[in-house]
Design a protein around this motif. Structure first.
Motif, PDB file in Angstrom:
ATOM      1  N   THR A 109      39.783 112.508 -64.435  1.00 31.68           N
ATOM      2  CA  THR A 109      38.763 113.214 -63.111  1.00 31.68           C
ATOM      3  C   THR A 109      37.747 113.083 -61.738  1.00 31.68           C
ATOM      4  O   THR A 109      37.554 113.023 -61.055  1.00 31.68           O
ATOM      5  CB  THR A 109      38.853 114.963 -63.449  1.00 31.68           C
ATOM      6  OG1 THR A 109      39.747 115.324 -64.552  1.00 31.68           O
ATOM      7  CG2 THR A 109      38.949 116.204 -62.523  1.00 31.68           C
ATOM      8  N   VAL A 110      36.626 112.514 -62.814  1.00 31.17           N
ATOM      9  CA  VAL A 110      35.477 112.113 -62.654  1.00 31.17           C
ATOM     10  C   VAL A 110      35.493 111.043 -61.446  1.00 31.17           C
ATOM     11  O   VAL A 110      35.148 110.956 -60.718  1.00 31.17           O
ATOM     12  CB  VAL A 110      34.649 111.973 -63.599  1.00 31.17           C
ATOM     13  CG1 VAL A 110      32.889 111.773 -62.444  1.00 31.17           C
ATOM     14  CG2 VAL A 110      34.059 113.404 -64.380  1.00 31.17           C
ATOM     15  N   ILE A 111      36.427 110.115 -61.901  1.00 28.86           N
ATOM     16  CA  ILE A 111      36.602 108.918 -60.769  1.00 28.86           C
ATOM     17  C   ILE A 111      37.442 109.790 -59.888  1.00 28.86           C
ATOM     18  O   ILE A 111      37.244 109.195 -58.697  1.00 28.86           O
ATOM     19  CB  ILE A 111      37.286 107.982 -61.503  1.00 28.86           C
ATOM     20  CG1 ILE A 111      37.201 107.039 -63.091  1.00 28.86           C
ATOM     21  CG2 ILE A 111      38.224 106.416 -61.398  1.00 28.86           C
ATOM     22  CD1 ILE A 111      37.415 106.394 -63.991  1.00 28.86           C
ATOM     23  N   GLY A 112      38.339 110.182 -60.175  1.00 27.34           N
ATOM     24  CA  GLY A 112      39.022 110.968 -58.531  1.00 27.34           C
ATOM     25  C   GLY A 112      37.950 111.647 -58.014  1.00 27.34           C
ATOM     26  O   GLY A 112      38.517 111.931 -56.698  1.00 27.34           O
ATOM     27  N   ILE A 113      37.050 112.046 -58.158  1.00 25.06           N
ATOM     28  CA  ILE A 113      36.338 112.541 -57.113  1.00 25.06           C
ATOM     29  C   ILE A 113      35.166 111.647 -56.513  1.00 25.06           C
ATOM     30  O   ILE A 113      35.193 111.721 -55.107  1.00 25.06           O
ATOM     31  CB  ILE A 113      35.284 113.991 -57.935  1.00 25.06           C
ATOM     32  CG1 ILE A 113      36.181 114.901 -59.124  1.00 25.06           C
ATOM     33  CG2 ILE A 113      34.490 114.366 -57.464  1.00 25.06           C
ATOM     34  CD1 ILE A 113      35.201 116.020 -60.034  1.00 25.06           C
ATOM     35  N   ALA A 114      35.063 110.672 -57.340  1.00 25.61           N
ATOM     36  CA  ALA A 114      34.437 109.234 -56.632  1.00 25.61           C
ATOM     37  C   ALA A 114      35.280 108.708 -55.563  1.00 25.61           C
ATOM     38  O   ALA A 114      34.250 109.290 -54.790  1.00 25.61           O
ATOM     39  CB  ALA A 114      33.777 109.010 -57.943  1.00 25.61           C
ATOM     40  N   ALA A 115      36.547 108.699 -55.972  1.00 28.23           N
ATOM     41  CA  ALA A 115      37.101 108.482 -54.880  1.00 28.23           C
ATOM     42  C   ALA A 115      37.390 108.644 -53.847  1.00 28.23           C
ATOM     43  O   ALA A 115      37.283 108.338 -52.805  1.00 28.23           O
ATOM     44  CB  ALA A 115      38.324 107.010 -56.122  1.00 28.23           C
ATOM     45  N   SER A 116      37.424 110.156 -53.889  1.00 25.15           N
ATOM     46  CA  SER A 116      38.028 111.393 -53.103  1.00 25.15           C
ATOM     47  C   SER A 116      36.819 111.302 -51.786  1.00 25.15           C
ATOM     48  O   SER A 116      36.456 110.452 -50.715  1.00 25.15           O
ATOM     49  CB  SER A 116      38.121 112.188 -53.393  1.00 25.15           C
ATOM     50  OG  SER A 116      38.951 112.587 -53.938  1.00 25.15           O
ATOM     51  N   LEU A 117      35.511 111.167 -52.558  1.00 25.58           N
ATOM     52  CA  LEU A 117      33.964 111.165 -52.451  1.00 25.58           C
ATOM     53  C   LEU A 117      34.393 109.907 -50.920  1.00 25.58           C
ATOM     54  O   LEU A 117      33.489 109.627 -49.988  1.00 25.58           O
ATOM     55  CB  LEU A 117      32.974 111.321 -52.591  1.00 25.58           C
ATOM     56  CG  LEU A 117      31.669 111.413 -51.863  1.00 25.58           C
ATOM     57  CD1 LEU A 117      31.344 112.421 -50.919  1.00 25.58           C
ATOM     58  CD2 LEU A 117      30.424 111.416 -53.265  1.00 25.58           C
ATOM     59  N   MET A 118      34.254 108.827 -51.487  1.00 24.92           N
ATOM     60  CA  MET A 118      33.534 107.641 -50.302  1.00 24.92           C
ATOM     61  C   MET A 118      35.295 107.379 -49.740  1.00 24.92           C
ATOM     62  O   MET A 118      34.574 107.376 -48.386  1.00 24.92           O
ATOM     63  CB  MET A 118      34.120 106.765 -51.754  1.00 24.92           C
ATOM     64  CG  MET A 118      33.152 106.096 -53.119  1.00 24.92           C
ATOM     65  SD  MET A 118      32.568 104.515 -53.650  1.00 24.92           S
ATOM     66  CE  MET A 118      34.339 104.923 -54.805  1.00 24.92           C
ATOM     67  N   VAL A 119      36.288 107.196 -49.816  1.00 27.27           N
ATOM     68  CA  VAL A 119      37.372 107.269 -48.887  1.00 27.27           C
ATOM     69  C   VAL A 119      37.216 108.338 -47.925  1.00 27.27           C
ATOM     70  O   VAL A 119      37.458 108.558 -47.188  1.00 27.27           O
ATOM     71  CB  VAL A 119      38.759 107.174 -48.942  1.00 27.27           C
ATOM     72  CG1 VAL A 119      39.627 107.405 -48.640  1.00 27.27           C
ATOM     73  CG2 VAL A 119      38.438 105.862 -50.475  1.00 27.27           C
ATOM     74  N   GLY A 120      37.036 109.867 -48.721  1.00 27.12           N
ATOM     75  CA  GLY A 120      37.277 110.824 -47.404  1.00 27.12           C
ATOM     76  C   GLY A 120      36.272 110.655 -46.412  1.00 27.12           C
ATOM     77  O   GLY A 120      36.316 111.007 -45.207  1.00 27.12           O
ATOM     78  N   THR A 121      34.986 110.664 -46.683  1.00 30.25           N
ATOM     79  CA  THR A 121      33.765 110.104 -45.969  1.00 30.25           C
ATOM     80  C   THR A 121      33.398 109.030 -44.926  1.00 30.25           C
ATOM     81  O   THR A 121      33.456 109.054 -43.567  1.00 30.25           O
ATOM     82  CB  THR A 121      31.987 109.631 -46.746  1.00 30.25           C
ATOM     83  OG1 THR A 121      31.699 111.111 -47.944  1.00 30.25           O
ATOM     84  CG2 THR A 121      31.111 109.717 -46.185  1.00 30.25           C
ATOM     85  N   ALA A 122      34.405 107.753 -45.462  1.00 27.79           N
ATOM     86  CA  ALA A 122      34.708 106.991 -44.495  1.00 27.79           C
ATOM     87  C   ALA A 122      36.313 106.848 -43.667  1.00 27.79           C
ATOM     88  O   ALA A 122      35.459 107.108 -42.327  1.00 27.79           O
ATOM     89  CB  ALA A 122      35.325 105.572 -45.629  1.00 27.79           C
TER      90      ALA A 122
END
Length: 148
Positions: A109-122
């Motif tokens: 779940t934490v990896i999904g949150i981090a990936a969402s943060l990085m890709v969503g911001t980009a």
């Protein structure tokens, strides 16, 4: 039983198609059926850029729809991933215990949150940069035409 980790990843990966809405709320969810529309329009904008070049004004309006939809879904993935187990189970698994396994956070779940943060911001920043750049270049070209 709705799993928080699965919902986080489904929102991140399939959110622009409304898949997370169907998983969490069923096929009767109107927003789940409407989400593919701005996604398809954004993809059409990308196709227009490939056909007509970067000076196509419709693509300036259509491409950000895809970016904003993807960024919004990434934000929802972060929200789902950060929900407490009690709140998650009360909202999506009302028949389960407040601390049931389905609402717990794990490393996936934490990896999904981090990936969402990085890709969503980009994606959000790219959509904004593309739109504003094309808009201001258009304004400069129109000002040159007036001044000549």
């Amino acid at each position: 039983m709705k799993n928080k980790t699965f919902a986080t990843w489904l929102t991140f990966l399939g959110g622009p198609l409304g898949l997370h809405r169907f998983y969490l709320k069923g096929f009767g969810d109107l927003l789940g059926w409407l989400l593919p529309i701005p996604t398809a329009l954004g993809l059409y904008g990308i196709e227009r850029v490939q056909q007509f070049g970067q000076d196509d004004q419709w693509s300036w309006l259509l491409i950000p729809l895809l970016g904003f939809t993807m960024a919004g879904c990434a934000l929802m993935a972060i929200i789902y991933g950060l929900m407490t187990p009690e709140k998650w189970n009360a909202r999506f698994n009302p028949l389960l215990e407040p601390d049931a396994e389905a609402g717990r956070t794990n490393w996936f779940t934490v990896i999904g949150i981090a990936a969402s943060l990085m890709v969503g911001t980009a994606v959000l920043m790219a959509a904004l940069a593309f739109s504003f750049q094309r808009y201001f270049e258009y304004q400069i070209d129109e000002a040159r035409k007036i001044s000549q």
